[in-house]
Scaffold this motif. Structure first.
Motif, mmCIF file in Angstrom:
data_model
loop_
_atom_site.group_PDB
_atom_site.id
_atom_site.type_symbol
_atom_site.label_atom_id
_atom_site.label_comp_id
_atom_site.label_asym_id
_atom_site.label_seq_id
_atom_site.Cartn_x
_atom_site.Cartn_y
_atom_site.Cartn_z
ATOM 1 N N ARG A 199 -14.225 -14.714 2.061
ATOM 2 C CA ARG A 199 -13.926 -13.282 2.063
ATOM 3 C C ARG A 199 -12.560 -13.024 2.685
ATOM 4 O O ARG A 199 -12.108 -13.785 3.530
ATOM 5 C CB ARG A 199 -15.018 -12.502 2.802
ATOM 6 C CG ARG A 199 -16.338 -12.839 2.180
ATOM 7 C CD ARG A 199 -17.467 -11.900 2.355
ATOM 8 N NE ARG A 199 -17.326 -10.505 2.139
ATOM 9 C CZ ARG A 199 -17.662 -9.878 1.028
ATOM 10 N NH1 ARG A 199 -18.046 -10.545 -0.022
ATOM 11 N NH2 ARG A 199 -17.611 -8.572 0.972
ATOM 12 N N GLU A 238 -16.729 0.881 6.930
ATOM 13 C CA GLU A 238 -15.410 0.654 6.334
ATOM 14 C C GLU A 238 -14.721 1.992 6.027
ATOM 15 O O GLU A 238 -13.537 2.165 6.316
ATOM 16 C CB GLU A 238 -15.588 -0.188 5.051
ATOM 17 C CG GLU A 238 -14.296 -0.611 4.386
ATOM 18 C CD GLU A 238 -13.895 -2.058 4.688
ATOM 19 O OE1 GLU A 238 -14.407 -2.624 5.664
ATOM 20 O OE2 GLU A 238 -13.051 -2.600 3.945
ATOM 21 N N PHE A 245 0.826 -1.207 0.000
ATOM 22 C CA PHE A 245 0.000 0.000 0.000
ATOM 23 C C PHE A 245 0.866 1.265 0.000
ATOM 24 O O PHE A 245 0.451 2.312 -0.473
ATOM 25 C CB PHE A 245 -0.944 -0.007 1.204
ATOM 26 C CG PHE A 245 -2.169 -0.846 0.985
ATOM 27 C CD1 PHE A 245 -3.274 -0.333 0.321
ATOM 28 C CD2 PHE A 245 -2.214 -2.158 1.417
ATOM 29 C CE1 PHE A 245 -4.406 -1.105 0.093
ATOM 30 C CE2 PHE A 245 -3.337 -2.940 1.200
ATOM 31 C CZ PHE A 245 -4.443 -2.410 0.539
ATOM 32 N N PHE A 268 -4.638 -4.854 6.501
ATOM 33 C CA PHE A 268 -4.392 -5.118 5.086
ATOM 34 C C PHE A 268 -2.885 -5.047 4.846
ATOM 35 O O PHE A 268 -2.260 -4.056 5.193
ATOM 36 C CB PHE A 268 -5.036 -4.061 4.182
ATOM 37 C CG PHE A 268 -6.535 -3.991 4.249
ATOM 38 C CD1 PHE A 268 -7.271 -4.756 5.140
ATOM 39 C CD2 PHE A 268 -7.224 -3.128 3.394
ATOM 40 C CE1 PHE A 268 -8.655 -4.671 5.192
ATOM 41 C CE2 PHE A 268 -8.607 -3.045 3.436
ATOM 42 C CZ PHE A 268 -9.316 -3.817 4.341
ATOM 43 N N SER A 280 -5.471 -5.783 -3.098
ATOM 44 C CA SER A 280 -6.099 -6.792 -3.965
ATOM 45 C C SER A 280 -5.955 -6.325 -5.416
ATOM 46 O O SER A 280 -5.648 -5.155 -5.662
ATOM 47 C CB SER A 280 -7.572 -6.940 -3.589
ATOM 48 O OG SER A 280 -8.262 -5.757 -3.906
ATOM 49 N N GLN A 304 -7.774 -3.201 -6.282
ATOM 50 C CA GLN A 304 -7.174 -2.045 -5.595
ATOM 51 C C GLN A 304 -5.901 -1.601 -6.310
ATOM 52 O O GLN A 304 -5.662 -0.415 -6.502
ATOM 53 C CB GLN A 304 -6.876 -2.397 -4.132
ATOM 54 C CG GLN A 304 -8.144 -2.555 -3.294
ATOM 55 C CD GLN A 304 -7.926 -3.264 -1.969
ATOM 56 O OE1 GLN A 304 -6.813 -3.713 -1.667
ATOM 57 N NE2 GLN A 304 -8.991 -3.399 -1.189
ATOM 58 N N GLN A 333 -15.171 -9.105 -8.811
ATOM 59 C CA GLN A 333 -16.066 -9.981 -8.060
ATOM 60 C C GLN A 333 -16.316 -9.439 -6.644
ATOM 61 O O GLN A 333 -15.549 -8.615 -6.148
ATOM 62 C CB GLN A 333 -15.428 -11.357 -7.954
ATOM 63 C CG GLN A 333 -14.144 -11.291 -7.133
ATOM 64 C CD GLN A 333 -13.385 -12.602 -7.154
ATOM 65 O OE1 GLN A 333 -12.624 -12.871 -8.068
ATOM 66 N NE2 GLN A 333 -13.595 -13.392 -6.149
ATOM 67 N N THR A 334 -17.346 -9.933 -6.012
ATOM 68 C CA THR A 334 -17.634 -9.496 -4.652
ATOM 69 C C THR A 334 -16.556 -10.016 -3.709
ATOM 70 O O THR A 334 -15.954 -11.058 -3.950
ATOM 71 C CB THR A 334 -18.990 -10.039 -4.164
ATOM 72 O OG1 THR A 334 -19.059 -11.420 -4.454
ATOM 73 C CG2 THR A 334 -20.127 -9.335 -4.816
ATOM 74 N N GLY A 335 -16.319 -9.258 -2.672
ATOM 75 C CA GLY A 335 -15.350 -9.673 -1.661
ATOM 76 C C GLY A 335 -13.907 -9.416 -2.041
ATOM 77 O O GLY A 335 -12.997 -9.970 -1.444
ATOM 78 N N GLY A 382 -12.562 -6.296 -2.199
ATOM 79 C CA GLY A 382 -12.062 -5.039 -1.636
ATOM 80 C C GLY A 382 -12.349 -3.808 -2.469
ATOM 81 O O GLY A 382 -11.538 -2.891 -2.539
ATOM 82 N N THR A 398 -14.485 -1.503 -1.812
ATOM 83 C CA THR A 398 -14.701 -0.322 -0.961
ATOM 84 C C THR A 398 -13.395 0.454 -0.769
ATOM 85 O O THR A 398 -13.364 1.681 -0.920
ATOM 86 C CB THR A 398 -15.259 -0.739 0.412
ATOM 87 O OG1 THR A 398 -16.271 -1.718 0.216
ATOM 88 C CG2 THR A 398 -15.834 0.452 1.152
HETATM 89 P P1 ADP Z 1 -16.426 -5.876 -2.300
HETATM 90 O O1 ADP Z 1 -17.032 -4.510 -2.203
HETATM 91 O O2 ADP Z 1 -15.550 -6.048 -3.486
HETATM 92 O O3 ADP Z 1 -17.452 -6.977 -2.195
HETATM 93 P P2 ADP Z 1 -15.339 -5.256 0.289
HETATM 94 O O4 ADP Z 1 -14.812 -3.911 0.036
HETATM 95 O O5 ADP Z 1 -16.634 -5.351 1.024
HETATM 96 O O6 ADP Z 1 -15.451 -6.088 -1.062
HETATM 97 O O7 ADP Z 1 -14.194 -6.089 1.036
HETATM 98 C C1 ADP Z 1 -14.393 -7.430 1.437
HETATM 99 C C2 ADP Z 1 -13.609 -7.730 2.707
HETATM 100 O O8 ADP Z 1 -12.209 -7.802 2.433
HETATM 101 C C3 ADP Z 1 -13.782 -6.667 3.772
HETATM 102 O O9 ADP Z 1 -13.943 -7.291 5.018
HETATM 103 C C4 ADP Z 1 -12.483 -5.873 3.714
HETATM 104 O O10 ADP Z 1 -12.172 -5.306 4.970
HETATM 105 C C5 ADP Z 1 -11.481 -6.937 3.298
HETATM 106 N N1 ADP Z 1 -10.356 -6.389 2.495
HETATM 107 C C6 ADP Z 1 -10.419 -5.462 1.512
HETATM 108 N N2 ADP Z 1 -9.206 -5.211 0.978
HETATM 109 C C7 ADP Z 1 -8.333 -6.010 1.627
HETATM 110 C C8 ADP Z 1 -6.911 -6.216 1.536
HETATM 111 N N3 ADP Z 1 -6.155 -5.556 0.655
HETATM 112 N N4 ADP Z 1 -6.357 -7.115 2.394
HETATM 113 C C9 ADP Z 1 -7.123 -7.797 3.296
HETATM 114 N N5 ADP Z 1 -8.469 -7.648 3.440
HETATM 115 C C10 ADP Z 1 -9.072 -6.777 2.604
#
Ligand code: ADP
Ligand code: MG
Length: 492
Positions: A329, A87, A3, A21, A25, A28, A46-48, A50, A52
């Protein structure tokens, strides 16, 4: 990559560290520099994965911290509004940036008050448009994000969103995030965004590779038995069971409780407070099984969901991707298990094709398989368990009547007897049956099974449209409280 390489403000790097973190991902890695460059972005992942943080971190980095609302995130549901807001609050904490949530079903005045202190608003479309159009808030954000855009389209928010953008004319940058990218989303992006840069995660990454996917073939009347048997076999620590209809959610959650599982239902007919309580219980591990409709569980981010069960297959491949994305996740392993009837083979085939991942065919374990597994589980538990001090006295009293070896045999028998296995011995189709049925389905034969499947799915779509109509009708009736009436109108 780390990061640090994004050169974000130290307050953000600190927040990322606190969040645990370590590595960005893929979405990101691509989106953060692109957003920082100032361009409009459409990102599909895909969902999960990261998303956000993919928009949250770069936008927070660019915010001037003026004390006014500088960023607006529009999301499809209340639950997501709360989740995304939490978040973003986490990331903005050391910059002292506050977030406010805006959604239907609760007090206007409190939300308006929160907005006055916030740098970020996370809102559902209905209530947000309400506040804007009635001049209840005056904001002029630089950054506008449409999160889970595909879900918002599915829920019929397109017009609301177009309307919302009329009030956000001075924005500098618009970002769109979505798990899938159907044509209407692309069209909306071209309309609302300025020369957008598209970021897409390749198809092989559509579903998380850490999610093991399998399916079991049963007859319609065997679904309950199969689900219970699979619970007993897989021992999920935390599971979500997806149903198509609200009435299935109600019936199945009651049935699971009657069978001794800690289960609760989640669907759009429940009061908001009730839903929040269920989600809270599920998050805090007091609830093992959540039985939910697609709509109610959209985007739900709960850590440690070991299994997702599809009690029935969803309407489409996108929903399948969303559903199974509730497990695995944040880099954990996950299992996605689908209970499928021969009438669902067409859907199964389509999902397999669209998702591009391997869904393995399996046989529902019979009673002796569960017993064998109980033995293995017991063996492992014996290996792991530490002897309780008090047990020595207890064994001494037993030794007055029995040999030590007899005690051991008796105790093991007692423990293994506790594995109760419900239902008949053999549930669902055998390997041979499945091969035959799948082959027939592929050849387009199947004694009408195939065409029946087709008709049925067309009916389903018809129903869907019809309930969409209901939604609109109830929306008109109750005016401002759109979210609730929307949820209440449909069957899902
Ligand atoms: P999406 O919106 O793509 O479905 P989210 O933003 O909700 O995904 O993130 C899914 C989960 O992964 C959350 O609990 C988040 O805190 C965690 N997360 C996001 N980025 C990372 C990262 N780089 N390393 C570890 N965990 C992460
Ligand atoms: Mg998201």
């Amino acid at each position: 990559m780390t990061f640090k390489e994004f050169n974000l403000k130290s307050e953000l790097n600190k927040a990322v560290e606190v969040a645990g973190f370590t590595q960005p991902s893929p979405v990101q890695e691509e989106a953060i520099p692109a957003v920082l460059s100032g361009r409009d972005i459409v990102a599909q992942a895909q969902t999960g994965t990261g998303k956000t943080a993919a928009f949250g971190l770069p936008v927070l980095n660019m915010m001037k911290c003026t004390g006014n609302v500088e960023m607006v995130v529009v999301v499809p549901t209340r639950e997501l509004a709360i989740q995304v807001s939490d978040e973003l609050f986490k990331f903005g904490k050391f910059l002292n940036i506050k977030t406010a949530t805006v959604y239907g079903g609760t007090s206007y005045s409190r939300q308006i008050k929160h907005i006055q202190n916030a740098g970020i608003i996370v809102a559902t479309p209905g209530r947000f448009l309400d506040l804007l159009s009635k001049n209840q808030i005056s904001i002029d954000p630089d950054y506008v994000v449409l999160d889970e855009a595909d879900e918002m389209m599915d829920m019929g928010f397109l017009d609301d969103i177009k309307e919302i953008f009329k009030y956000l004319k001075n924005r500098k940058q618009t970002l769109m995030f979505s798990a899938t990218m159907p044509a209407p989303i692309k069209k909306l992006a071209q309309k609302i965004l300025k020369d957008p840069h598209f970021i897409t995660v390749t198809k092989s990454e559509m579903t998380n590779a850490k999610i093991t996917q399998s399916f079991y073939v049963v007859e319609e009347y065997e679904r309950d038995d199969a689900l219970i048997r699979l619970f007993d076999f897989k021992n999920p620590s935390k599971a979500i069971v997806f149903c198509k209809m609200k009435r299935d959610v109600d019936r199945l959650s009651t049935y699971l409780v009657s069978q001794g599982y800690s289960a609760k239902g989640l669907h759009g007919d429940m009061e908001q407070r009730q839903r929040e309580e269920v989600i809270k219980a599920f998050k805090s591990d007091t609830l093992e099984v959540l039985v939910a409709t697609d709509v109610a569980a959209r985007g739900l981010d709960v850590k440690g969901v070991s299994h997702v069960f599809n009690y029935q297959l969803p309407f489409d491949s996108e929903s399948y991707v969303h559903r199974i994305g509730r497990t695995g996740r944040g880099g954990e392993e996950g299992m996605a298990v689908s209970i499928v009837t021969p009438a669902e083979f067409r859907s199964l085939h389509k999902i397999q094709k669209d998702v591009g991942s391997n869904i393995e065919s399996k046989i529902v374990p019979n009673k002796s398989a569960i017993k064998d597994k109980a033995v293995i589980d017991l063996k492992n538990s014996i290996k792991e368990i530490e002897i309780d001090e008090k047990i020595y006295d207890f064994i001494d009293t037993l030794k007055e009547d029995f040999e030590l070896s007899t005690i051991t045999y008796k105790l093991a028998t007692l423990l293994l007897k506790q594995t109760k296995i419900n239902g008949k011995d053999n549930i669902g189709k055998t390997k041979k049956d499945i091969e035959f049925l799948l082959k027939r389905a592929k050849e387009g034969k199947g004694g009408g099974g195939n065409s029946r499947g087709r008709n049925r799915s067309r009916n389903r779509n018809g129903d869907r449209n019809r309930s969409g109509g209901d939604r609109n009708r109830s929306r008109n009736r109750s005016g401002g409280d759109r979210n609730r009436s929307r949820d209440r109108g449909g069957r899902y």
